[in-house]
Design a protein around this motif. Sequence first.
Motif, PDB file in Angstrom:
ATOM      1  N   ASP A  34       0.833  -1.208   0.000  1.00 27.56           N
ATOM      2  CA  ASP A  34       0.000   0.000   0.000  1.00 27.56           C
ATOM      3  C   ASP A  34       0.869   1.260   0.000  1.00 27.56           C
ATOM      4  OD1 ASP A  34      -2.179  -1.662   0.187  1.00 27.56           O
ATOM      5  OD2 ASP A  34      -2.494  -1.347   2.340  1.00 27.56           O
ATOM      6  N   GLY A  35       0.330   2.326  -0.585  1.00 26.73           N
ATOM      7  CA  GLY A  35       0.974   3.629  -0.498  1.00 26.73           C
ATOM      8  C   GLY A  35       2.097   3.880  -1.486  1.00 26.73           C
ATOM      9  N   TRP A  36       2.357   2.941  -2.384  1.00 27.65           N
ATOM     10  CA  TRP A  36       3.418   3.095  -3.384  1.00 27.65           C
ATOM     11  C   TRP A  36       2.817   3.412  -4.749  1.00 27.65           C
ATOM     12  CZ3 TRP A  36       8.755   2.721  -2.815  1.00 27.65           C
ATOM     13  CH2 TRP A  36       9.209   2.285  -1.560  1.00 27.65           C
ATOM     14  N   LEU A  37       3.570   4.147  -5.548  1.00 26.37           N
ATOM     15  CA  LEU A  37       3.293   4.304  -6.973  1.00 26.37           C
ATOM     16  C   LEU A  37       4.122   3.268  -7.714  1.00 26.37           C
ATOM     17  CD1 LEU A  37       3.610   8.184  -7.104  1.00 26.37           C
ATOM     18  CD2 LEU A  37       1.527   6.943  -7.675  1.00 26.37           C
ATOM     19  N   TYR A  38       3.508   2.597  -8.691  1.00 26.29           N
ATOM     20  CA  TYR A  38       4.195   1.536  -9.422  1.00 26.29           C
ATOM     21  C   TYR A  38       4.375   1.926 -10.890  1.00 26.29           C
ATOM     22  CZ  TYR A  38       3.383  -1.272  -5.293  1.00 26.29           C
ATOM     23  OH  TYR A  38       3.394  -1.733  -4.003  1.00 26.29           O
ATOM     24  N   ALA A  39       5.625   1.987 -11.316  1.00 25.50           N
ATOM     25  CA  ALA A  39       5.938   2.340 -12.697  1.00 25.50           C
ATOM     26  C   ALA A  39       5.760   1.109 -13.589  1.00 25.50           C
ATOM     27  CB  ALA A  39       7.363   2.876 -12.801  1.00 25.50           C
ATOM     28  N   HIS A  40       4.875   1.214 -14.556  1.00 23.95           N
ATOM     29  CA  HIS A  40       4.534   0.106 -15.454  1.00 23.95           C
ATOM     30  C   HIS A  40       5.694  -0.198 -16.393  1.00 23.95           C
ATOM     31  CE1 HIS A  40       1.895  -1.601 -18.859  1.00 23.95           C
ATOM     32  NE2 HIS A  40       1.786  -2.441 -17.843  1.00 23.95           N
ATOM     33  N   ARG A  41       6.282  -1.386 -16.252  1.00 23.78           N
ATOM     34  CA  ARG A  41       7.448  -1.803 -17.035  1.00 23.78           C
ATOM     35  C   ARG A  41       8.640  -0.876 -16.782  1.00 23.78           C
ATOM     36  NH1 ARG A  41       4.061  -2.659 -22.708  1.00 23.78           N
ATOM     37  NH2 ARG A  41       2.265  -3.633 -21.697  1.00 23.78           N
ATOM     38  N   GLY A  42       8.727  -0.372 -15.571  1.00 19.75           N
ATOM     39  CA  GLY A  42       9.775   0.586 -15.225  1.00 19.75           C
ATOM     40  C   GLY A  42       9.352   2.000 -15.577  1.00 19.75           C
ATOM     41  N   TYR A  43      10.157   2.973 -15.134  1.00 25.80           N
ATOM     42  CA  TYR A  43       9.855   4.387 -15.407  1.00 25.80           C
ATOM     43  C   TYR A  43      10.447   4.718 -16.778  1.00 25.80           C
ATOM     44  CZ  TYR A  43       9.236   9.360 -14.326  1.00 25.80           C
ATOM     45  OH  TYR A  43       8.846  10.684 -14.341  1.00 25.80           O
ATOM     46  N   VAL A  70       7.852  -0.968  -8.978  1.00 25.36           N
ATOM     47  CA  VAL A  70       7.951  -1.340 -10.394  1.00 25.36           C
ATOM     48  C   VAL A  70       7.103  -2.576 -10.679  1.00 25.36           C
ATOM     49  CG1 VAL A  70       9.490  -2.199 -12.208  1.00 25.36           C
ATOM     50  CG2 VAL A  70      10.242  -0.340 -10.708  1.00 25.36           C
ATOM     51  N   GLU A  71       6.361  -2.514 -11.781  1.00 24.18           N
ATOM     52  CA  GLU A  71       5.717  -3.684 -12.368  1.00 24.18           C
ATOM     53  C   GLU A  71       6.570  -4.112 -13.544  1.00 24.18           C
ATOM     54  OE1 GLU A  71       3.222  -5.725 -15.432  1.00 24.18           O
ATOM     55  OE2 GLU A  71       4.339  -3.849 -15.552  1.00 24.18           O
ATOM     56  N   GLY A 132      16.328  -4.491  -3.576  1.00 25.12           N
ATOM     57  CA  GLY A 132      15.433  -4.436  -2.432  1.00 25.12           C
ATOM     58  C   GLY A 132      14.978  -3.046  -2.046  1.00 25.12           C
ATOM     59  N   LYS A 133      15.283  -2.050  -2.885  1.00 24.62           N
ATOM     60  CA  LYS A 133      14.970  -0.659  -2.527  1.00 24.62           C
ATOM     61  C   LYS A 133      13.503  -0.298  -2.735  1.00 24.62           C
ATOM     62  CE  LYS A 133      19.629   0.937  -3.814  1.00 24.62           C
ATOM     63  NZ  LYS A 133      20.082  -0.289  -4.539  1.00 24.62           N
ATOM     64  N   VAL A 134      12.840  -0.938  -3.713  1.00 25.41           N
ATOM     65  CA  VAL A 134      11.439  -0.622  -4.015  1.00 25.41           C
ATOM     66  C   VAL A 134      10.668  -1.928  -4.186  1.00 25.41           C
ATOM     67  CG1 VAL A 134      12.008   1.581  -5.125  1.00 25.41           C
ATOM     68  CG2 VAL A 134      11.860  -0.498  -6.520  1.00 25.41           C
ATOM     69  N   PRO A 135       9.351  -1.923  -3.931  1.00 24.09           N
ATOM     70  CA  PRO A 135       8.564  -3.147  -4.111  1.00 24.09           C
ATOM     71  C   PRO A 135       8.355  -3.480  -5.588  1.00 24.09           C
ATOM     72  CG  PRO A 135       7.132  -1.335  -3.496  1.00 24.09           C
ATOM     73  CD  PRO A 135       8.533  -0.814  -3.401  1.00 24.09           C
ATOM     74  N   LEU A 136       8.228  -4.772  -5.867  1.00 24.17           N
ATOM     75  CA  LEU A 136       8.064  -5.254  -7.233  1.00 24.17           C
ATOM     76  C   LEU A 136       6.749  -6.011  -7.386  1.00 24.17           C
ATOM     77  CD1 LEU A 136      11.626  -6.787  -7.790  1.00 24.17           C
ATOM     78  CD2 LEU A 136      10.887  -4.423  -8.215  1.00 24.17           C
ATOM     79  N   ILE A 137       6.067  -5.749  -8.507  1.00 26.31           N
ATOM     80  CA  ILE A 137       4.933  -6.561  -8.938  1.00 26.31           C
ATOM     81  C   ILE A 137       5.407  -7.327 -10.166  1.00 26.31           C
ATOM     82  CG2 ILE A 137       2.561  -6.587  -9.776  1.00 26.31           C
ATOM     83  CD1 ILE A 137       2.099  -3.937  -8.331  1.00 26.31           C
ATOM     84  N   ILE A 138       5.609  -8.620 -10.011  1.00 25.46           N
ATOM     85  CA  ILE A 138       6.226  -9.446 -11.045  1.00 25.46           C
ATOM     86  C   ILE A 138       5.140 -10.198 -11.805  1.00 25.46           C
ATOM     87  CG2 ILE A 138       7.817 -11.350 -11.499  1.00 25.46           C
ATOM     88  CD1 ILE A 138       9.148 -10.588  -8.758  1.00 25.46           C
TER      89      ILE A 138
END
Length: 278
Positions: A34-43, A70-71, A132-138
């Motif tokens: 929760d609370g994160w912005l996720y960059a689609h296929r990276g920024y 990141v997704e 490990g710096k940002v969460p990942l959606i794999i």
Amino acid sequence: MFWLVLVLILAAILLAYMFLLRGRVGNPDCSAFDGWLYAHRGYHTLEGEEKRPENSRAAFRAAVKENFGVELDVHLLADGGLAVFHDSELKRMTGLDGDIEDLTTEQLSQCYLAGTQETIPTFQEALEIFGGKVPLIIELKVKNKNQAALCQTTCDALKDYKGLYCMESFDPFAIQWLKENRPDIVRGQLSCNLIPERKQNNLSWFEAWGASNLLLNPLTKPDFIAYGFKDRRNLSNVICRDVWHMKGASWTLRTHEELDEAWREGLWPIFEGFNPEL
């Protein structure tokens, strides 16, 4: 009497339908996303001097620099390695013919992305950038029913990774594999209105309808539903979110207005094509 029986039957069907959709509700591990912005296929961007193609090392470094989650997409290669790439076909992003699943790890260095000097990264290279710096959606990209091998290889690659990650897939059998073999991993079912594109995805109308309406949730018991933003009012998705209070991710947000709506609805926002912090 007839109408009473009919009402009772319809009510029973509705209740059964609602319970059918219930995933693994209340997994406390989900709250970490929760609370994160996720960059689609990276920024990523192909505008300006600093071109960062999707799913590239440059796009991942930029996401880490901006502190975006990141997704990203993972495919299984011919030699058992893992590549970070969205399409199965190479053509759109590299100009080459063929499918990425037919390549070896060594061949990735010859596949240049969108006319830049960036090449297709391995999954291990991507993990080293994230550190490990940002969460990942794999996203697990299944091809030719390789669910078990893809899932196992991806999990093996993450064995010593210390960062936060979850996994998702359009393929419910990949999510079922995670449920049965790695229940500790937060898992999500990807979906949208698949009916208009059923032929491109080699789906029958019934298969596309069932997948769009999350009817295999009993098989997969997902922790979250990652539903296409424009299709998110789908009744099954609404029941998952509003009745069972399952976590939701929303893709792909392309304006600040869509981002604001996703925040208000409590969705994990997966964005692309703009700077969400401006």
